[in-house]
Design a protein around this motif. Structure first.
Motif, mmCIF file in Angstrom:
data_model
loop_
_atom_site.group_PDB
_atom_site.id
_atom_site.type_symbol
_atom_site.label_atom_id
_atom_site.label_comp_id
_atom_site.label_asym_id
_atom_site.label_seq_id
_atom_site.Cartn_x
_atom_site.Cartn_y
_atom_site.Cartn_z
ATOM 1 N N TYR A 351 27.765 54.160 26.887
ATOM 2 C CA TYR A 351 26.464 54.052 26.217
ATOM 3 C C TYR A 351 26.075 55.436 25.711
ATOM 4 O O TYR A 351 25.950 56.385 26.487
ATOM 5 C CB TYR A 351 25.393 53.525 27.165
ATOM 6 N N LEU A 352 25.898 55.553 24.413
ATOM 7 C CA LEU A 352 25.564 56.826 23.780
ATOM 8 C C LEU A 352 24.107 56.775 23.351
ATOM 9 O O LEU A 352 23.755 56.084 22.390
ATOM 10 C CB LEU A 352 26.476 57.069 22.572
ATOM 11 N N HIS A 353 23.256 57.504 24.076
ATOM 12 C CA HIS A 353 21.822 57.423 23.798
ATOM 13 C C HIS A 353 21.431 58.353 22.647
ATOM 14 O O HIS A 353 20.778 59.382 22.824
ATOM 15 C CB HIS A 353 21.017 57.769 25.057
ATOM 16 N N LEU A 354 21.834 57.948 21.464
ATOM 17 C CA LEU A 354 21.441 58.620 20.230
ATOM 18 C C LEU A 354 20.932 57.551 19.267
ATOM 19 O O LEU A 354 21.662 56.613 18.956
ATOM 20 C CB LEU A 354 22.627 59.360 19.597
ATOM 21 N N PRO A 355 19.697 57.654 18.775
ATOM 22 C CA PRO A 355 19.184 56.636 17.851
ATOM 23 C C PRO A 355 19.846 56.760 16.485
ATOM 24 O O PRO A 355 19.552 57.665 15.718
ATOM 25 C CB PRO A 355 17.688 56.953 17.778
ATOM 26 N N MET A 356 20.756 55.840 16.189
ATOM 27 C CA MET A 356 21.529 55.915 14.940
ATOM 28 C C MET A 356 21.430 54.626 14.124
ATOM 29 O O MET A 356 22.256 54.374 13.263
ATOM 30 C CB MET A 356 22.989 56.250 15.246
ATOM 31 N N LEU A 357 20.443 53.830 14.436
ATOM 32 C CA LEU A 357 20.113 52.690 13.572
ATOM 33 C C LEU A 357 18.643 52.388 13.771
ATOM 34 O O LEU A 357 18.060 52.699 14.813
ATOM 35 C CB LEU A 357 20.973 51.466 13.877
ATOM 36 N N CYS A 358 18.028 51.839 12.763
ATOM 37 C CA CYS A 358 16.626 51.443 12.910
ATOM 38 C C CYS A 358 16.492 49.981 12.514
ATOM 39 O O CYS A 358 17.105 49.526 11.548
ATOM 40 C CB CYS A 358 15.704 52.329 12.089
ATOM 41 N N GLY A 359 15.721 49.268 13.301
ATOM 42 C CA GLY A 359 15.536 47.838 13.054
ATOM 43 C C GLY A 359 14.075 47.465 13.101
ATOM 44 O O GLY A 359 13.189 48.326 13.033
ATOM 45 N N LEU A 360 13.821 46.176 13.251
ATOM 46 C CA LEU A 360 12.462 45.650 13.229
ATOM 47 C C LEU A 360 12.160 44.887 14.509
ATOM 48 O O LEU A 360 13.003 44.132 15.003
ATOM 49 C CB LEU A 360 12.266 44.712 12.039
ATOM 50 N N PHE A 624 14.183 64.831 -4.799
ATOM 51 C CA PHE A 624 14.271 65.154 -3.377
ATOM 52 C C PHE A 624 15.706 65.489 -3.019
ATOM 53 O O PHE A 624 16.656 65.124 -3.734
ATOM 54 C CB PHE A 624 13.783 63.978 -2.524
ATOM 55 N N ALA A 625 15.874 66.206 -1.894
ATOM 56 C CA ALA A 625 17.209 66.581 -1.411
ATOM 57 C C ALA A 625 17.517 65.814 -0.139
ATOM 58 O O ALA A 625 16.636 65.597 0.702
ATOM 59 C CB ALA A 625 17.276 68.080 -1.141
ATOM 60 N N GLN A 626 18.766 65.380 0.004
ATOM 61 C CA GLN A 626 19.179 64.671 1.221
ATOM 62 C C GLN A 626 19.001 65.578 2.427
ATOM 63 O O GLN A 626 19.302 66.763 2.391
ATOM 64 C CB GLN A 626 20.638 64.216 1.118
ATOM 65 N N ASN A 627 18.496 64.999 3.515
ATOM 66 C CA ASN A 627 18.101 65.799 4.673
ATOM 67 C C ASN A 627 19.075 65.708 5.837
ATOM 68 O O ASN A 627 18.761 66.149 6.928
ATOM 69 C CB ASN A 627 16.711 65.355 5.148
ATOM 70 N N HIS A 628 20.233 65.094 5.640
ATOM 71 C CA HIS A 628 21.154 64.948 6.766
ATOM 72 C C HIS A 628 22.481 65.669 6.518
ATOM 73 O O HIS A 628 23.544 65.212 6.922
ATOM 74 C CB HIS A 628 21.411 63.467 7.069
ATOM 75 N N ILE A 629 22.402 66.801 5.828
ATOM 76 C CA ILE A 629 23.610 67.620 5.643
ATOM 77 C C ILE A 629 23.913 68.324 6.966
ATOM 78 O O ILE A 629 23.033 68.962 7.547
ATOM 79 C CB ILE A 629 23.389 68.661 4.533
ATOM 80 N N GLY A 688 19.002 57.544 6.568
ATOM 81 C CA GLY A 688 20.320 58.097 6.876
ATOM 82 C C GLY A 688 20.360 59.192 7.909
ATOM 83 O O GLY A 688 21.444 59.589 8.350
ATOM 84 N N SER A 689 19.209 59.724 8.329
ATOM 85 C CA SER A 689 19.194 60.871 9.237
ATOM 86 C C SER A 689 18.885 60.442 10.666
ATOM 87 O O SER A 689 17.781 59.991 10.964
ATOM 88 C CB SER A 689 18.152 61.893 8.767
ATOM 89 N N SER A 690 19.844 60.616 11.570
ATOM 90 C CA SER A 690 19.585 60.336 12.981
ATOM 91 C C SER A 690 18.659 61.389 13.585
ATOM 92 O O SER A 690 17.967 61.117 14.576
ATOM 93 C CB SER A 690 20.906 60.287 13.759
ATOM 94 N N GLU A 691 18.618 62.598 13.009
ATOM 95 C CA GLU A 691 17.730 63.644 13.505
ATOM 96 C C GLU A 691 16.272 63.226 13.382
ATOM 97 O O GLU A 691 15.450 63.554 14.233
ATOM 98 C CB GLU A 691 17.966 64.952 12.745
ATOM 99 N N ARG A 692 15.948 62.499 12.317
ATOM 100 C CA ARG A 692 14.565 62.029 12.151
ATOM 101 C C ARG A 692 14.192 61.063 13.267
ATOM 102 O O ARG A 692 13.107 61.148 13.841
ATOM 103 C CB ARG A 692 14.403 61.360 10.795
#
Length: 756
Positions: A351-360, A624-629, A688-692
């Motif tokens: 189990y990798l506790h990193l938020p890498m998808l968003c749902g409803l 705007f510039a992509q924020n997940h570089i 696209g940004s998991s950091e957000r």
């Protein structure tokens, strides 16, 4: 920790907890234990950054609270059952004791599971490695809207991974051959849906797949796709789960590093409020209900090797799935069933506790209850079909971990018993305890204080105190019937998809409310009955006061649950995502700096500087510039390569003032895409940004103060009172309308009689 070490310690704890004491001695033990726990709890919340002290304080808290819980239950068995009362009284007392035993078992199970939550880090993977495994992405769908699917498909195709090793499939169960062959409107709609989604897949650049029929629902849909594809790894996303661009980059390495890993699960991060948060108008600071499960429970289970596949957001090894015959279909919780089968076959999980998808979240209370009913029914089926306590191949820790998940849903029965018992005592005169109230408090109060301190210490970051009471009170009213039915008749129930993306044009009272009106009426009647008993028989002061206090406690949370049943207005099917990043807008060939306040793939809210006095332009463009570089790739050239521009139409302009001098313009815009590339850029920027998502979680996952939960519960109860007022006002309107209608009918009859 080996079984032969902690088992004797647990036995010694039970032995010491069973020692008989006089009331004065019990008071001394209770005060001493509570004092030690308060000190440990205070130490715990002040050393959250010290891992060693954290584990020590947590273990100490659990042991003392466990001692108090065991002591309370032993005392309940030995001294509190009214054996000399009527058969009905004894039955009610034993029912209450059984409910308390379930609560204590759930406490010990949760404490064991979360003893040492494991925090994994992604295993590095070289995206230029020619030997990377091939990946098939499955996105099952049944009745979801094409616009929602477009966003998920665009994000899935935009994930960082070699293009020749990544294939994305839309698995359409709403356009199967059986559905298209139906006569009439249903068949026509299925054919139109199939054509629409085929065109969508062609535009996005992924593969469309359907099957003959809808056998075994989502699990059968995935299994049908497994038989027609050959990727070494399988990724599963629900239709509303939008992955970040680094999803595969962070997960595939774990499966490459260990060939016996069956799957890597990631948390389900949600961007909208659930019905409880929305309808009770909770602040964004309050953690979402699911965060306790994804932040604590799954990490705790991962520590014991008891992985849990959650149905979406997982990377699975095809070889492991094929060994067990695909996703299992004996219950309607195919994810939990498949997890247990893989683990008992010797496969490892992560189990990798990193938020890498968003749902409803479900938007309405009806959809929420519908979803929980399915989960509760499925877990009870699992209790009968493949009880983790008895299936071969699991170790003791894994059995406890999986059984604790099932017990969580059965606890709804205990919650109903806790609500009913004070009503029986006050209205029906039922004797539930043979001991005097003072002695009850000597054992019960320290047990409850210890339980509250442990819950706050373990889950304080992800669940406010007393918030669980509101969730459980509302859920239990609807789940207990399904739980009892499934336990008695564990037949296969149909899998029904949870509605997502609902809209509500105005505030309304939920149709689920009437049963709560009945409970509130009974609780109020119980208070009246209690006052009557006190006025007629003063000798019952202690027992009646105890029951009235218990009933009042239940009434607060019943009112809070009633507050949830005021469905708040919601006009957007997908919520705006807070961005707060700088960009540029172009109006009439002039660039203006701006802040993107929030954004979706449809539009955005922009904050323009105050020196712009008025805005007459009706259209423009956002740059705007992509924020997940990645940091290692960050450079001016890389940023310029990732600049994107999209046209928009201005939909609203309003002034925002901060103090007397500072002002800004808030501009609402709706995007106008020239091609699919622009849409991909917007989807990638927003989702696209998991950091957000990590920053979002960190802002919410702060250790809560006990009073936060108390204030929220009282505020929620006041909304329940407001619900009753709304219902009463609505009833007055209905009665008035019925009177007017009756008068009109009578008048028309008189007129017809005069004409005759």
């Amino acid at each position: 920790m080996p079984f032969f070490i902690w088992a004797p310690g647990a036995a010694l704890l039970v032995y010491i907890a069973g020692v008989d004491l006089y009331p004065a001695e019990q008071l001394i033990v209770a005060v001493l234990c509570v004092s030690l726990m308060v000190g440990a709890w205070w130490r715990y919340i002040r050393t959250l950054d010290n891992h060693y002290m954290l584990r020590t304080a947590r273990l100490f808290l659990m042991v003392i609270a466990g001692f108090l819980a065991i002591r309370y239950i032993i005392w309940r068995f030995e001294y509190s059952i009214p054996w000399y009362e009527s058969t009905f009284d004894i039955a009610c007392a034993l029912m209450l004791l059984f409910a308390e035993c379930i609560a204590v078992a759930l406490y010990f199970g949760g404490a064991f599971v979360n003893l040492h939550p494991l925090r994994r880090h992604p295993d590095p993977v070289d995206m230029k490695d020619p030997n990377l495994p091939t990946v098939d992405v499955f996105i099952p769908t049944y009745n979801e809207d094409a616009d929602l699917l477009r966003t998920t498909l665009l994000a899935a195709t935009d994930m960082i991974y070699p293009r020749d090793k990544l294939r994305v499939y839309l698995l359409d169960d709403g356009g199967t051959e059986a559905k298209c062959a139906q006569r009439g409107k249903k068949g026509e709609q299925a054919c139109l849906r199939r054509k629409e989604l085929q065109d969508l897949c062609f535009e996005v650049g992924c593969f469309y797949m359907t099957r003959k029929d809808n056998r075994d629902a989502k699990a059968g849909n995935i299994n049908a796709a497994l038989a027609r594809t050959d990727g070494e790894l399988i990724v599963i996303f629900d239709a509303d789960h939008i992955p970040t661009s680094d999803f595969l980059k962070n997960t595939v390495g774990t499966l490459i590093a260990d060939e016996r890993k069956a799957f890597v699960q990631t948390p389900h991060f949600v961007i909208n409020q659930d019905p409880f948060e929305k309808n009770l108008q909770a602040s964004r600071e309050m953690p979402n209900e699911a965060e306790m499960f994804y932040t604590m429970n799954l990490r705790g289970m991962d520590n014991w090797g008891a992985g849990f596949f959650c149905g979406s957001g997982a990377v699975m090894r095809r070889k492991a799935l094929e060994e067990i015959g695909g996703i299992l279909t004996d219950t309607i919780v195919e994810d939990a069933e498949t997890s247990i089968e893989l683990v008992r076959r010797g496969w490892k999980t992560a189990y990798l506790h990193l938020p890498m998808l968003c749902g409803l979240n479900p938007e309405s209370t009806e959809a929420y209850v519908h979803q929980r009913r399915r989960w509760a029914t499925g877990m009870c089926q699992l209790l009968w079909e493949k009880n983790p306590l008895f299936v071969p191949g699991l170790n003791i820790a894994q059995r406890i971990s999986y059984f604790n998940c099932i017990l969580f849903w059965i606890f709804s029965l205990s919650r109903i018993v806790f609500i009913i018992c004070p009503l029986l005592a006050l209205i029906g005169g039922v004797t539930l305890f043979a001991a005097p109230p003072v002695e009850i408090l000597l054992y019960m109060v320290p047990y409850l204080i210890g339980l509250g301190l442990v819950v706050n210490a373990l889950y304080g970051r992800v669940r406010w105190l007393f918030v669980s009471e509101i969730y459980e009170t509302l859920s239990s009213m609807f789940l207990f019937k399904n739980i009892i039915k499934t336990i008695l008749f564990p037949k296969h129930e149909p899998f029904i998809v949870t509605p997502k993306g609902e809209r509500m044009e105005y505030d309304k009272l939920s149709y689920l409310a009437p049963r709560f009106y009945l409970v509130i009426a009974l609780q109020f009647l119980a208070i009246v009955a209690g006052y009557y008993q006190l006025s007629t028989d003063p000798t019952t002061l202690n027992s009646v006061t105890f029951s009235m206090g218990w009933n009042l406690y239940n009434m607060i949370f019943t009112l809070a649950a009633l507050g949830v049943l005021i469905e708040r207005r919601q006009v957007r099917s997908r919520p705006r995502v807070p961005i707060h990043e700088m960009a540029k807008v172009k109006f009439n060939n002039k660039f203006v700096p701006c802040e993107i306040v929030d954004m979706t793939e449809d539009g955005a809210l922009l904050r323009l500087p105050g020196w712009i006095e008025r805005l007459d332009a009706k259209e423009g463009a956002l740059e705007f510039a992509q924020n997940h570089i990645p940091k290692e790739e960050l450079s001016l050239t890389r940023v310029l390569e990732n600049l994107n521009r999209v046209g928009f139409q201005v939909t609203s302009v309003r002034e925002q003032k901060k103090g007397e001098e500072e002002r800004n313009l808030l501009v609402g815009v709706r995007f106008r895409y020239e091609d699919e590339i622009q849409r991909v850029a917007v989807v990638s920027f927003v989702y696209g940004s998991s950091e957000r998502w990590k920053r979002w979680l960190m802002q919410r996952n702060k250790h809560s103060r006990i009073m936060q939960g108390v204030v929220f519960a009282v505020r929620a109860a006041s909304m329940g009172v407001f619900h009753i007022a709304m219902a009463f006002k609505g009833l007055q309107h209905v009665l008035l309308a019925s009177r007017l209608l009756s008068r009109r009918r009578n008048a028309s009859r008189v007129t017809e009689g005069e004409k005759a």
